[in-house]
Design an enzyme around this catalytic site. Structure first.
Site, mmCIF file in Angstrom:
data_model
loop_
_atom_site.group_PDB
_atom_site.id
_atom_site.type_symbol
_atom_site.label_atom_id
_atom_site.label_comp_id
_atom_site.label_asym_id
_atom_site.label_seq_id
_atom_site.Cartn_x
_atom_site.Cartn_y
_atom_site.Cartn_z
ATOM 1 N N HIS A 155 18.890 2.363 45.941
ATOM 2 C CA HIS A 155 18.169 1.293 45.663
ATOM 3 C C HIS A 155 17.606 1.247 44.190
ATOM 4 O O HIS A 155 17.259 0.116 43.724
ATOM 5 C CB HIS A 155 16.550 1.597 46.415
ATOM 6 C CG HIS A 155 15.663 2.309 45.991
ATOM 7 N ND1 HIS A 155 15.510 3.817 46.499
ATOM 8 C CD2 HIS A 155 14.767 2.320 45.143
ATOM 9 C CE1 HIS A 155 14.391 4.243 45.958
ATOM 10 N NE2 HIS A 155 13.941 3.535 45.073
ATOM 11 N N ASP A 194 19.988 7.424 50.564
ATOM 12 C CA ASP A 194 20.005 6.593 49.575
ATOM 13 C C ASP A 194 20.336 7.278 47.833
ATOM 14 O O ASP A 194 19.709 7.729 47.283
ATOM 15 C CB ASP A 194 18.359 6.271 49.577
ATOM 16 C CG ASP A 194 17.920 5.142 48.552
ATOM 17 O OD1 ASP A 194 18.871 4.845 47.829
ATOM 18 O OD2 ASP A 194 16.587 4.903 48.628
ATOM 19 N N SER A 197 11.990 7.750 41.711
ATOM 20 C CA SER A 197 13.261 7.376 42.688
ATOM 21 C C SER A 197 14.210 7.795 41.744
ATOM 22 O O SER A 197 14.358 7.416 40.640
ATOM 23 C CB SER A 197 13.189 5.868 43.033
ATOM 24 O OG SER A 197 12.652 5.752 44.330
HETATM 25 N N1 ARG Z 1 10.109 2.851 49.020
HETATM 26 C C1 ARG Z 1 10.970 3.274 48.017
HETATM 27 C C2 ARG Z 1 10.546 3.107 46.670
HETATM 28 O O1 ARG Z 1 9.228 2.899 46.654
HETATM 29 C C3 ARG Z 1 12.183 2.564 48.375
HETATM 30 C C4 ARG Z 1 12.419 1.250 48.041
HETATM 31 C C5 ARG Z 1 13.931 0.616 48.250
HETATM 32 N N2 ARG Z 1 13.911 0.240 49.796
HETATM 33 C C6 ARG Z 1 13.367 -0.926 50.357
HETATM 34 N N3 ARG Z 1 13.864 -0.908 51.704
HETATM 35 N N4 ARG Z 1 12.812 -1.737 49.684
HETATM 36 O O2 ARG Z 1 11.247 2.429 45.644
HETATM 37 N N1 GLU Z 2 10.909 4.614 45.925
HETATM 38 C C1 GLU Z 2 10.335 4.969 44.663
HETATM 39 C C2 GLU Z 2 10.770 4.456 43.635
HETATM 40 O O1 GLU Z 2 11.391 3.531 43.452
HETATM 41 C C3 GLU Z 2 9.844 6.217 44.809
HETATM 42 C C4 GLU Z 2 8.907 6.344 46.062
HETATM 43 C C5 GLU Z 2 7.437 6.404 45.654
HETATM 44 O O2 GLU Z 2 6.636 5.442 45.129
HETATM 45 O O3 GLU Z 2 7.058 7.743 45.484
HETATM 46 O O4 GLU Z 2 10.455 5.014 42.543
#
Ligand code: ARG
Ligand code: GLU
Length: 721
Positions: free
Chosen positions: A87, A223, A651
């Protein structure tokens, strides 16, 4: 060393005896030795602080890379191979994707270095060294300065300091405030601009579970994506050139294939973006009761429209993939954050803490006099700011982000202002940056979809924030919001990417004249002016008072709680978090184990589904249990949980074991714990990592790219190898 650092040190000596498994905190690598080393070692770490961060020799920090300024990545081979999340590389992967070469759908594996794909604009930033410069920046600040005078003295000090620092070629300086401006650190960095895409699994692995599983445990997403840093022949940064060569790192992370168990020590090293751990209770209350619900409701509407369009048309699905994911991501996070704060009584906990604070300052007349006004002031200011903060969120969400036409109008407004204030020179310098940016934006913009978003969100904005008399008059002429949208998108040049890009080629005066007469511009500019005059100005006035108060509050906390060890809020700078492999109890009587397996991926598999489909090859590998050296006892581990304190920006951060080896790749947090940005709770805040063995399995067995694994250094620390 600053006064505060000395102070923290002294407090820590008293503090450390009482807490040995604290996992809260995102710590500065250069202070680990004084603040954290002993605790980390007590939790199982075999390294020294010097192994993690050193300015004299290669250390772990030399393998940690700020990826594009928004994610973290790490060097995992002597040839500059870079690991980050799928991502994080999503936009780049999407940009190389067409219906014919569908890398999102099918994945991509460069068979040779020649096949690796360039990504203009993407950069990889290393940290050379970090210094505490608080005493220099906060020099000559007497108590009687006004806030403005104080800031201007700080700016002067920073300029003088910058001028005195000797930089090697390619080095740059960044200076950032910490502890709300009570401390300052300087970062010397080197940035590489030729970063190429090497490999990515298909979305059905890299984004398996998509938005339904996002922020959730149990998780089964692979991921990850691979990039490579390229340098010139002397290993120095260079713009993209075909004959650039793979970068040779000072350090790269060896990879442990021995896996993880409950309670193993873990460390996450990266660039967390932003946290607000020291907000007072009225601020938290406002987030839970007012601001989060508003933002969630706006995105709810936008997402429903985009989702329907994407499901109906595969071209739109590619075009809107990255945008949709990023809107959905925070929408879901805010829902989890609000729920978590309610369940854990975040506001009540803050209030209790504040009562303790008030008691302590009440014990000394001097402190009471100095700090007694802080909490009542917060209450008053947060009440005052609330209506403005709400409208500001409405404006940013509607006109700054979700209605793309209005966001583009805002950029063009700036072009116009530049022209009016600094003539053709100002115009051209902004246009130089604006053109490639808009070209990119229009590439993923669909007029008919944006029109629907406009009609729906502008109505919502009008009801909750108010369009103001000018924009309202325009709306009245059309009648309904739908008719207004029809008129705007039917007649506006700005609403049509090709026409707008062509217009920007004309001479400045003509461009500005035509823009100014454009119906969408007139509407957007009227909305903006009303917002600026009636919301933004008032908001900024109160916010700057809140910021000053927050600085005093932070200083007071450090003074009043000498036994607590404080860590600075995340601010996009390099940090270390540490914890252990550990499950949690999301609800009464429900226990989550910390490791998931490929079996669980298969249990979620829904052939042909939008989010839970799988490539046939993965199903085959599972059926044959063909896991190579990466499986354990006939099972293939996929993700695991840890108690490391992380946030957005982390991330792509490496999960590192007790010996400094890579064991996983951080990519998410659990829903119940997303409130950790505001109120960390060690019992339910967990970060989610992909097991590195799953990454290797996918590269080697699924992607047939053993040559990439061969570049890496695989180790067996648990087997003593
Ligand atoms: N929650 C994770 C972060 O904050 C992954 C986000 C990417 N995935 C998604 N389905 N939007 O970045
Ligand atoms: N998916 C998040 C990012 O893109 C990390 C998850 C979080 O917020 O801890 O950095």
């Amino acid at each position: 060393m600053s006064k505060i650092t000395t102070f923290l040190l002294a407090s820590f000596l008293i503090f450390q005896a009482t807490t040995l498994t604290a996992t809260e905190g995102m710590w500065l690598p250069l202070l680990l030795e004084s603040l954290n080393e002993e605790e980390m070692q007590a939790m199982g770490m075999k390294l020294s602080a010097e192994d993690i961060y050193s300015v004299n020799k290669g250390s772990l920090k030399d393998a940690i890379v700020h990826f594009g300024g928004f994610c973290t990545s790490e060097v995992i081979s002597p040839n500059g191979l870079l690991l980050t999340n799928h991502h994080c590389g999503y936009r780049q992967i999407q940009s190389h994707t067409t219906l014919k070469n569908n890398y999102l759908k099918d994945g991509f594996w460069a068979k040779t270095k020649k096949d690796e794909l360039a990504n203009p604009g993407l950069f990889a930033k290393f940290i050379v060294r970090i210094e505490d410069i608080s005493s220099k920046v906060l020099n000559d600040l007497s108590d009687d300065l006004s806030e403005k005078e104080r800031q201007s003295q700080i700016d002067k000090n920073i300029e003088a300091l910058k001028a005195s620092v000797k930089l090697e070629k390619f080095e740059e300086i960044t200076i950032r405030p910490f502890f709300k401006g009570n401390q300052y650190f300087m970062f010397i960095t080197v940035t590489y601009n030729d970063v190429r895409l090497v490999g990515t699994p298909p979305e059905s692995i890299g984004k398996f579970g998509a938005d339904t599983d996002n922020w959730m445990w149990p998780r089964h997403t692979g991921d990850f994506a691979l990039f490579r840093i390229y340098a010139d022949k002397d290993n120095n940064p260079a713009e993209y050139a075909e004959d650039n060569v793979p970068y040779t790192p000072k350090h790269y992370l060896p990879i442990s294939v021995d896996g993880v168990e409950q309670d193993d020590f873990t460390m996450v090293f990266g660039f967390p973006g932003r946290t607000d751990q020291y907000l007072p209770s009225p601020a938290v209350e406002q987030i839970v009761d007012v601001l989060n619900p508003a933002k969630i409701a706006i995105r709810d509407k936008a997402l429903k429209i985009l989702d329907a369009e994407m499901r109906a048309d595969p071209q739109v699905k590619i075009q809107y993939a990255s945008k949709f994911a990023s809107i959905a991501n925070y929408w879901k996070k805010w829902i989890g954050e609000s729920q978590g704060l309610k369940v854990s009584d975040g506001v009540g906990r803050k209030k209790k803490f504040e009562a303790e604070f008030s008691d302590l300052i009440g014990q000394s007349t001097k402190s009471a006099k100095k700090y007694g006004n802080i909490l009542p002031q917060f209450n008053k200011l947060y009440k005052e700011i609330e209506p403005y903060a709400l409208k500001r969120d409405y404006y940013n969400e509607v006109a700054g982000r979700n209605v793309e036409l209005l966001a583009i109008v805002n950029y063009l407004n700036r072009l116009k202002t530049n022209f009016e204030e600094s003539g053709e020179e100002g115009y051209n310098s902004y246009l130089g940056r604006l053109k490639p940016f808009l070209k990119n934006k229009y590439k993923d913009y669909n007029k008919d979809i944006d029109k629907k978003v406009f009609a729906s969100l502008v109505e919502m904005y009008d009801e909750n924030a108010g369009l103001g008399p000018h924009a309202s008059a325009i709306k009245k002429k059309y009648g309904t919001y739908d008719l207004l949208a029809g008129g705007m998108y039917g007649m506006s040049t700005i609403a049509d990417g090709d026409q707008m890009m062509a217009l920007l080629e004309k001479d400045p005066k003509e461009v500005i004249d035509r823009i100014s007469e454009d119906p969408a511009f007139k509407f957007g500019a009227a909305m903006r002016k009303h917002y600026n005059d009636n919301v933004s100005k008032q908001y900024n006035d109160i916010k700057s008072q809140i910021d000053n108060l927050q600085r005093n509050y932070m200083a007071a906390l450090i003074e009043v709680f000498p036994k607590r060890r404080f860590f600075p809020d995340a601010n996009g700078t390099m940090r270390v978090s540490y914890g252990q492999v550990s499950g949690y109890e999301p609800k009464d009587a429900l226990q989550y184990l910390p490791v998931t397996y490929l079996k669980g991926v298969m249990q979620k598999y829904v052939p042909g589904d939008y989010e839970f489909d799988l490539p046939k090859k993965l199903v085959d590998l599972y059926e044959k249990k063909d896991y190579g050296d990466y499986g354990v006892d006939g099972k293939m581990p996929v993700c695991f949980l840890g108690s490391n304190h992380t946030t957005g920006g982390n991330s792509g951060s490496p999960a590192i074991d007790a010996n400094g080896n890579l064991i996983g790749l951080n990519f998410d947090r659990v829903w119940e714990g997303t409130m950790s940005d505001i109120n960390y709770d060690k019992s339910i805040c967990r970060n989610i990592m992909v097991d590195i063995r799953y990454v290797l399995f996918i590269i080697d067995k699924f992607g047939d790219s053993k040559h990439l694994v061969d570049e890496m250094k695989l180790v067996h620390p648990k087997k003593g190898k």
